[in-house]
Design a protein around this motif. Structure first.
Motif, short mmCIF file in Angstrom:
data_model
loop_
_atom_site.label_atom_id
_atom_site.label_comp_id
_atom_site.label_asym_id
_atom_site.label_seq_id
_atom_site.Cartn_x
_atom_site.Cartn_y
_atom_site.Cartn_z
N ASP D 82 0.82 -1.21 0.00
CA ASP D 82 0.00 0.00 0.00
C ASP D 82 0.85 1.26 0.00
N ASP D 83 1.96 1.23 0.71
CA ASP D 83 2.85 2.40 0.71
C ASP D 83 3.39 2.66 -0.68
N VAL D 84 3.79 1.60 -1.32
CA VAL D 84 4.31 1.72 -2.68
C VAL D 84 3.28 2.38 -3.58
N VAL D 85 2.05 1.92 -3.48
CA VAL D 85 0.97 2.48 -4.29
C VAL D 85 0.79 3.97 -3.99
N ALA D 86 0.81 4.27 -2.69
CA ALA D 86 0.57 5.65 -2.29
C ALA D 86 1.67 6.59 -2.77
N GLU D 87 2.87 6.10 -2.75
CA GLU D 87 4.01 6.99 -3.02
C GLU D 87 4.47 7.05 -4.47
N ALA D 88 4.04 6.10 -5.27
CA ALA D 88 4.52 6.07 -6.65
C ALA D 88 3.96 7.23 -7.44
N GLY D 89 4.82 8.00 -8.07
CA GLY D 89 4.37 9.14 -8.86
C GLY D 89 4.17 8.79 -10.32
N THR D 90 4.88 7.82 -10.81
CA THR D 90 4.77 7.41 -12.22
C THR D 90 4.59 5.90 -12.30
N ALA D 91 4.19 5.44 -13.48
CA ALA D 91 4.04 4.00 -13.69
C ALA D 91 5.36 3.29 -13.45
N ALA D 92 6.43 3.92 -13.90
CA ALA D 92 7.74 3.30 -13.73
C ALA D 92 8.10 3.16 -12.25
N GLY D 97 8.81 -0.13 -7.63
CA GLY D 97 8.49 -0.31 -6.20
C GLY D 97 7.84 -1.66 -5.93
N PHE D 98 6.91 -2.00 -6.77
CA PHE D 98 6.21 -3.28 -6.62
C PHE D 98 7.21 -4.43 -6.71
N ALA D 99 7.99 -4.40 -7.74
CA ALA D 99 8.97 -5.47 -7.96
C ALA D 99 9.97 -5.54 -6.81
N GLU D 100 10.44 -4.38 -6.38
CA GLU D 100 11.44 -4.38 -5.32
C GLU D 100 10.87 -4.87 -3.99
N THR D 101 9.65 -4.46 -3.72
CA THR D 101 9.04 -4.90 -2.46
C THR D 101 8.84 -6.41 -2.46
N MET D 102 8.40 -6.92 -3.59
CA MET D 102 8.22 -8.37 -3.67
C MET D 102 9.55 -9.08 -3.45
N ALA D 103 10.57 -8.58 -4.11
CA ALA D 103 11.89 -9.21 -3.99
C ALA D 103 12.40 -9.14 -2.55
N GLU D 149 -4.49 -1.55 -10.59
CA GLU D 149 -5.35 -0.45 -11.00
C GLU D 149 -4.59 0.89 -11.03
N ARG D 150 -3.82 1.08 -9.97
CA ARG D 150 -3.05 2.33 -9.90
C ARG D 150 -2.05 2.40 -11.05
N TYR D 151 -1.48 1.27 -11.35
CA TYR D 151 -0.50 1.21 -12.44
C TYR D 151 -1.17 1.59 -13.76
N ALA D 152 -2.33 1.01 -13.97
CA ALA D 152 -3.07 1.33 -15.20
C ALA D 152 -3.35 2.82 -15.27
N GLU D 153 -3.77 3.35 -14.16
CA GLU D 153 -4.09 4.76 -14.08
C GLU D 153 -2.87 5.62 -14.44
N LEU D 154 -1.75 5.30 -13.80
CA LEU D 154 -0.53 6.05 -14.04
C LEU D 154 -0.03 5.89 -15.47
N ALA D 155 -0.25 4.71 -16.02
CA ALA D 155 0.24 4.44 -17.37
C ALA D 155 -0.75 4.86 -18.44
N GLY D 156 -1.92 5.33 -17.98
CA GLY D 156 -2.95 5.69 -18.95
C GLY D 156 -3.43 4.51 -19.75
N ALA D 157 -3.38 3.35 -19.16
CA ALA D 157 -3.79 2.11 -19.85
C ALA D 157 -5.10 1.60 -19.29
N THR D 158 -5.65 0.60 -19.95
CA THR D 158 -6.86 -0.05 -19.42
C THR D 158 -6.50 -1.48 -19.02
N VAL D 159 -7.26 -1.99 -18.07
CA VAL D 159 -7.01 -3.35 -17.63
C VAL D 159 -8.12 -4.27 -18.10
#
Lengths: 205, 205, 205, 205
Positions: D82-92, D97-103, D149-159
């Motif tokens: 959730d922190d990652v989602v909250a703090e991410a400013g761009t899709a990248a 963040g997602f990948a790093e947290t998982m790792a 969802e947040r990723y899609a939003e940031l990337a301007g993509a649809t899921v």
DNA sequence: CATGAATGAGCCTTCATTCAT
DNA sequence: CATGAATGAAGGCTCATTCAT
């Protein structure tokens, strides 16, 4: 010791005794319900208003609590038929009164008597409350004997029978009836009420 | 299955049954000594030549072992007076034989009967072997009744008494004697031998 | 060794191997039903035609039996989709075939796959069958990869994805569906059949 | 109850709850180390500062302890990204963040997640904590979905993907990585960090 | 005084394993 | 070879008892 202090101390003693009484009462409730083998101190405490820790404050250990409870039990057990004896005007009265009281006892206090037989039996394994149990049994015997003697007197008969034998017979009768009642036979108490006068008539003439 | 295999299998079944018998015997020993409440499977195993694991090999659980043991117990209990009945030529013979056998039983098998009363009482708390206990009790009653009837026959008397009442009386008598004997009274058996003919004479005439 | 002896010996070896096979089969049955944590050797023996003693004749201990069973398990697991790959003429065929086979597997072999996931997990705790589990998992991965590659080929697409990632995705999908199905959701298989082509289309283009 | 007593009682409740927490913590330690099948109450007690009797003081039975522990487990599991989602400013950002947290999770909490998969699997065999497991799984799914969802939003993509499918894919990925890591592959976490963005990119566009 | 937390012995039961037959 | 009898360690659980607070 000043008078005041004595009074306080006596009050303390009383309170101590009272608590023991109270806890013994709870113990009897639990025992009547569950039987000796299945009654735990926790169960007893739960039936009381206290925590289980307190049991070891008022009693040294489980055995002392149970012994005390058994002794308390006595009071209830050994005067049950005295009113009947006192009030019966004729042999037939007494016969009927005795039989009816036994039947009523069976109906109302089955679990308490189940407990009695349980404890009496446990006393055959554990020295600790054997003396108390024997004492109670003697009083029960005396109680039955008062009925038998009075009956003989009212009937103008003689009794050629030891008190112990008389007690044994009626106790055996009651125990069998209890067995049947707790096994679910509804008519057990009525049958007991029928059997008692017959036996009484046979034993005394 | 070939005949040989069958024979082996049958032998196996026999051996299985035999071992159950053996373990039930140990169980009865332990129970007679310690009573229901204090008898553990480990204790039973220790009385046998086996480890406690074996008990679960031959019996599904404690209840099954105890039930089996109780049932085995029965065999011993319910034919004890039949020889006396068969051999008595006169009412006096039977009277004496009955009384003597009871007294001897009290002298020799006190702990076993202590167990019987214990189990009968436990059955009032636990459904599990109630049926078996009631069954045994009925057989004991029948056994006593055979004595009473034969006595009446030999004495040319009539019996105005229910079998259950007769059983109750003698069972009560025995139980009281047991109580006294296990409390250390040496004369308990003799007193029982005295009391039995008296009661018999009172109940049958 | 003479030829005859060799033949006998080989036959003996075969029989030995055959018994192991047979017992492993029973082990798998028991495991599928009860799971690793709850499967006892007795249970396994009961599912077989043998007594439980024999298990220790053919296998050194429980771990060896289970390891062997896991290895046997593999054969069933890793060729399930090859027919679909061989027979699919178009990408749509393959998509449908893959999805349908997965759904059917879920419907028919739920408990066997439940076991697979259980064993795979146990291998994270117990070294003993970790190697086998990893080997199976690799083959499963290869199997999935054959589907994916063939799909790309038929669809004229490229796959920008590691085989392990592709496998992970479909395995995760299947596992979730299994969870739902075993929790009682009837539609789990249908939903799986829906989801598979979507993911396939997303992963390959 | 007086205010003072109430305060004491409340403190007692708190302490009780606190101790449960503490014991559940020990349980999770033991479970994480040994797995469900090999974790005994005595083992759990040994990981705590208490004797095994205490476990039964704070929990009715093993199932209640495990259920409670599982539920506690949840808290840790379902908000990790959730922190990652909250703090991410761009899709990248989010991707990374997602990948790093998982790792990182894989590196630091491997045994805890091994436990999670173990428990999820056990719930397929045992009703007892199935409900809790399903609940946790749903929350994990929701958590993953928030990322997607947040990723899609940031990337301007649809899921074009069900939440359950997205969760399944990433969960599968993580599980595979866990398998490899616990099998000793040092690079497993790095590989996971590589694979996650790729899959994310494939699933969302 | 009273509480209730904590202990540890002991209970019933399961189970992998051994071994005589 | 195969059986199944026997063992004993270990597991979950209950409970009398102790003791700090």
């Amino acid at each position: 010791m000043t008078q005041a202090k004595e009074r306080i101390s006596r009050r303390a003693v009383d309170k101590f005794a009272q608590r023991r009484e109270q806890l013994a009462e709870s113990a009897l409730q639990a025992l009547a319900e569950l039987g000796y083998a299945r009654t735990s101190l926790r169960e007893i405490a739960q039936k009381s208003d206290f925590s289980h820790g307190v049991l070891h404050y008022y009693f040294a250990d489980k055995v002392e609590l149970l012994t005390y409870s058994v002794r308390k039990f006595e009071e209830i057990c050994v005067t049950r038929y005295d009113d009947v004896v006192a009030e019966a005007g004729t042999a037939a009265d007494l016969e009927r009164g005795f039989a009816e009281t036994m039947a009523t006892t069976l109906r109302n206090d089955a679990t308490m008597h189940r407990l009695w037989y349980d404890l009496r039996n446990q006393s055959l394994y554990e020295e600790s409350f054997r003396a108390d149990v024997l004492d109670i049994d003697e009083r029960r015997q005396a109680m039955v004997w008062r009925v038998v003697e009075r009956y003989a007197e009212l009937a103008g008969a003689t009794v050629d029978l030891a008190p112990s034998a008389a007690y044994a017979a009626f106790d055996g009768l009651f125990q069998q009836a209890l067995l049947r009642r707790l096994a679910g036979r509804e008519t057990a108490a009525d049958e007991l009420a029928d059997a008692v006068p017959r036996i009484l008539a046979l034993l005394v003439r």
